[in-house]
Design a protein around this motif. Structure first.
Motif, short mmCIF file in Angstrom:
data_model
loop_
_atom_site.label_atom_id
_atom_site.label_comp_id
_atom_site.label_asym_id
_atom_site.label_seq_id
_atom_site.Cartn_x
_atom_site.Cartn_y
_atom_site.Cartn_z
N GLU A 1 16.08 45.91 46.13
CA GLU A 1 16.60 45.62 47.48
C GLU A 1 17.30 44.27 47.52
O GLU A 1 18.35 44.12 48.14
CB GLU A 1 15.45 45.65 48.49
CG GLU A 1 14.86 47.02 48.72
CD GLU A 1 13.53 46.98 49.45
OE1 GLU A 1 13.06 45.87 49.85
OE2 GLU A 1 12.92 48.05 49.63
N VAL A 2 16.73 43.28 46.85
CA VAL A 2 17.33 41.94 46.82
C VAL A 2 18.66 41.98 46.07
O VAL A 2 19.65 41.40 46.53
CB VAL A 2 16.36 40.92 46.18
CG1 VAL A 2 17.06 39.59 45.90
CG2 VAL A 2 15.16 40.70 47.10
N VAL A 3 18.71 42.69 44.96
CA VAL A 3 19.96 42.80 44.19
C VAL A 3 21.04 43.52 44.99
O VAL A 3 22.19 43.08 45.04
CB VAL A 3 19.71 43.50 42.83
CG1 VAL A 3 21.02 43.86 42.15
CG2 VAL A 3 18.86 42.62 41.93
N VAL A 4 20.69 44.60 45.64
CA VAL A 4 21.65 45.35 46.44
C VAL A 4 22.19 44.48 47.58
O VAL A 4 23.40 44.46 47.84
CB VAL A 4 21.03 46.66 46.99
CG1 VAL A 4 21.90 47.28 48.07
CG2 VAL A 4 20.81 47.64 45.85
N ALA A 5 21.32 43.74 48.24
CA ALA A 5 21.76 42.86 49.32
C ALA A 5 22.72 41.80 48.80
O ALA A 5 23.74 41.50 49.43
CB ALA A 5 20.55 42.20 49.99
N ARG A 6 22.42 41.25 47.64
CA ARG A 6 23.31 40.23 47.04
C ARG A 6 24.66 40.85 46.68
O ARG A 6 25.71 40.25 46.91
CB ARG A 6 22.67 39.61 45.82
CG ARG A 6 23.62 38.67 45.10
CD ARG A 6 22.94 37.92 44.04
NE ARG A 6 22.55 36.65 44.63
CZ ARG A 6 21.85 35.74 44.02
NH1 ARG A 6 21.41 35.95 42.81
NH2 ARG A 6 21.56 34.62 44.60
N LEU A 7 24.67 42.04 46.11
CA LEU A 7 25.92 42.69 45.75
C LEU A 7 26.77 42.99 46.98
O LEU A 7 27.99 42.83 46.96
CB LEU A 7 25.65 43.98 44.97
CG LEU A 7 25.11 43.79 43.55
CD1 LEU A 7 24.72 45.14 42.95
CD2 LEU A 7 26.11 43.07 42.67
N ARG A 8 26.13 43.41 48.06
CA ARG A 8 26.88 43.65 49.30
C ARG A 8 27.52 42.38 49.82
O ARG A 8 28.66 42.38 50.27
CB ARG A 8 25.94 44.24 50.36
CG ARG A 8 25.64 45.67 50.14
CD ARG A 8 24.85 46.25 51.30
NE ARG A 8 24.55 47.64 51.02
CZ ARG A 8 23.40 48.22 51.25
NH1 ARG A 8 22.41 47.53 51.80
NH2 ARG A 8 23.21 49.47 50.96
N ARG A 9 26.76 41.26 49.78
CA ARG A 9 27.32 39.97 50.23
C ARG A 9 28.48 39.55 49.34
O ARG A 9 29.50 39.11 49.81
CB ARG A 9 26.24 38.89 50.22
CG ARG A 9 25.36 38.90 51.43
CD ARG A 9 24.60 37.60 51.54
NE ARG A 9 23.99 37.16 50.32
CZ ARG A 9 22.69 37.20 50.03
NH1 ARG A 9 21.85 37.68 50.91
NH2 ARG A 9 22.23 36.76 48.89
N ASP A 10 28.30 39.70 48.02
CA ASP A 10 29.35 39.30 47.08
C ASP A 10 30.60 40.15 47.29
O ASP A 10 31.71 39.64 47.21
CB ASP A 10 28.87 39.44 45.64
CG ASP A 10 27.91 38.32 45.23
OD1 ASP A 10 27.80 37.33 45.99
OD2 ASP A 10 27.29 38.44 44.17
N ARG A 11 30.44 41.43 47.54
CA ARG A 11 31.58 42.31 47.75
C ARG A 11 32.37 41.88 48.98
O ARG A 11 33.60 41.93 48.98
CB ARG A 11 31.11 43.75 47.89
CG ARG A 11 32.28 44.72 47.81
CD ARG A 11 31.83 46.13 47.78
NE ARG A 11 31.43 46.49 49.13
CZ ARG A 11 30.77 47.57 49.45
NH1 ARG A 11 30.41 48.40 48.51
NH2 ARG A 11 30.45 47.83 50.68
N ARG A 12 31.69 41.44 50.02
CA ARG A 12 32.38 40.96 51.23
C ARG A 12 33.18 39.70 50.96
O ARG A 12 34.17 39.44 51.63
CB ARG A 12 31.38 40.71 52.36
CG ARG A 12 31.00 42.01 53.05
CD ARG A 12 30.11 41.72 54.23
NE ARG A 12 28.76 42.03 53.76
CZ ARG A 12 27.68 41.53 54.22
NH1 ARG A 12 27.71 40.64 55.17
NH2 ARG A 12 26.50 41.88 53.76
N ARG A 13 32.76 38.90 49.98
CA ARG A 13 33.48 37.66 49.67
C ARG A 13 34.76 37.94 48.92
O ARG A 13 35.66 37.12 48.88
CB ARG A 13 32.60 36.73 48.83
CG ARG A 13 31.47 36.12 49.62
CD ARG A 13 30.52 35.34 48.77
NE ARG A 13 31.15 34.23 48.10
CZ ARG A 13 30.51 33.46 47.25
NH1 ARG A 13 29.26 33.68 46.95
NH2 ARG A 13 31.11 32.45 46.67
#
Length: 192
Positions: free
Chosen positions: A179-191
C-alpha cells in the motif's frame, strides 16, 4: 505549503502582504509576500517561540521553499525553529532548498531497533511476545512508517501480540508495504 502551515492563524495577526500566500492567490514569492509571511511567523512566535515543521519537504511548492529559505536566513536570534523532513532517497532540486540546508544541521533517522519496535508494539497492542516483536521487525525492517502502519492494521484486524499470532504479521506486513509503495508511485506519477 505555506497556506497549510498558517491555515489556523488568527486573521487579526496576518499582515495584508501575507494574505495572497495564505489564500493561494500569490502569483510568485515576491518580496512583499515573503516579508508578510515572515512577519506573520515572527508575530506568532512572540516571546514563547514557534516551531515550523514540514514533513515531506520534497513535495513543497517552489514559492513555499522560497519563503522557508527567506525565514531560514533570519531564524538565528529569533525564537523560531524550522524542522524539515525529506523522505529517504528523495531529492529536492529547487535552489531554495539548498539555501535552507546550507546553514542547517542534518539528522538522518535510522531504522528502529528491536527494543523500539517492542515499545511501539506494546503501546499499540499491549504486552507482546518476543516472537511477535521479531516478526514486526522482520516485516518492516524497522522502518518507522511501515511499523506504525503495520501496527495500526494489526490492531484493526484484532490480532493479539502473541507468539501464536506472529505468523499473521508477515502477510499483513507485505500488504501494508504494498500500500505504501502504491501510494508513492501514484504521487510520483502525478509529478511527471
Amino acid at each position: 505549503m505555506v497556506a497549510q502551515l498558517f491555515d489556523l492563524a488568527d486573521p487579526a495577526v496576518v499582515p495584508p502582504e501575507a494574505l495572497p500566500a495564505l489564500r493561494l492567490t500569490a502569483p510568485a514569492a515576491d518580496f512583499p509576500v515573503l516579508q508578510g509571511v515572515y512577519r506573520l511567523a515572527t508575530a506568532l512566535a512572540g516571546a514563547s517561540g514557534l516551531l515550523v515543521v514540514v514533513d515531506d519537504a520534497h513535495w513543497a511548492d517552489t514559492a513555499s521553499l522560497r519563503w522557508l529559505a527567506y525565514l531560514a536566513l533570519r531564524v538565528p536570534g529569533l525564537p523560531i525553529a524550522v524542522v524539515l523532513a525529506v523522505g529517504a532517497g528523495e531529492r529536492v532540486d529547487d535552489p531554495s532548498f539548498g539555501e535552507i540546508t546550507a546553514g542547517s544541521r542534518r539528522v538522518v533517522l535510522g531504522s528502529l531497533s528491536q527494543a523500539e519496535v517492542a515499545g511501539l508494539v506494546s503501546e499499540a497492542l499491549g504486552a507482546a511476545a518476543p516472537e511477535f516483536v521479531a516478526a514486526c521487525q522482520d516485516a518492516t525492517g524497522g522502518n518507522p512508517l511501515l511499523t506504525v502502519r503495520l501496527l495500526r492494521a494489526l490492531a484493526e484486524d484484532g490480532v493479539p501480540p502473541t507468539a501464536e499470532a506472529a505468523w499473521r504479521v508477515a502477510d499483513r506486513g507485505a500488504e501494508v508495504a504494498g500500500e505504501v509503495v502504491v501510494a508513492r508511485l501514484r504521487r510520483d506519477r502525478r509529478r511527471w
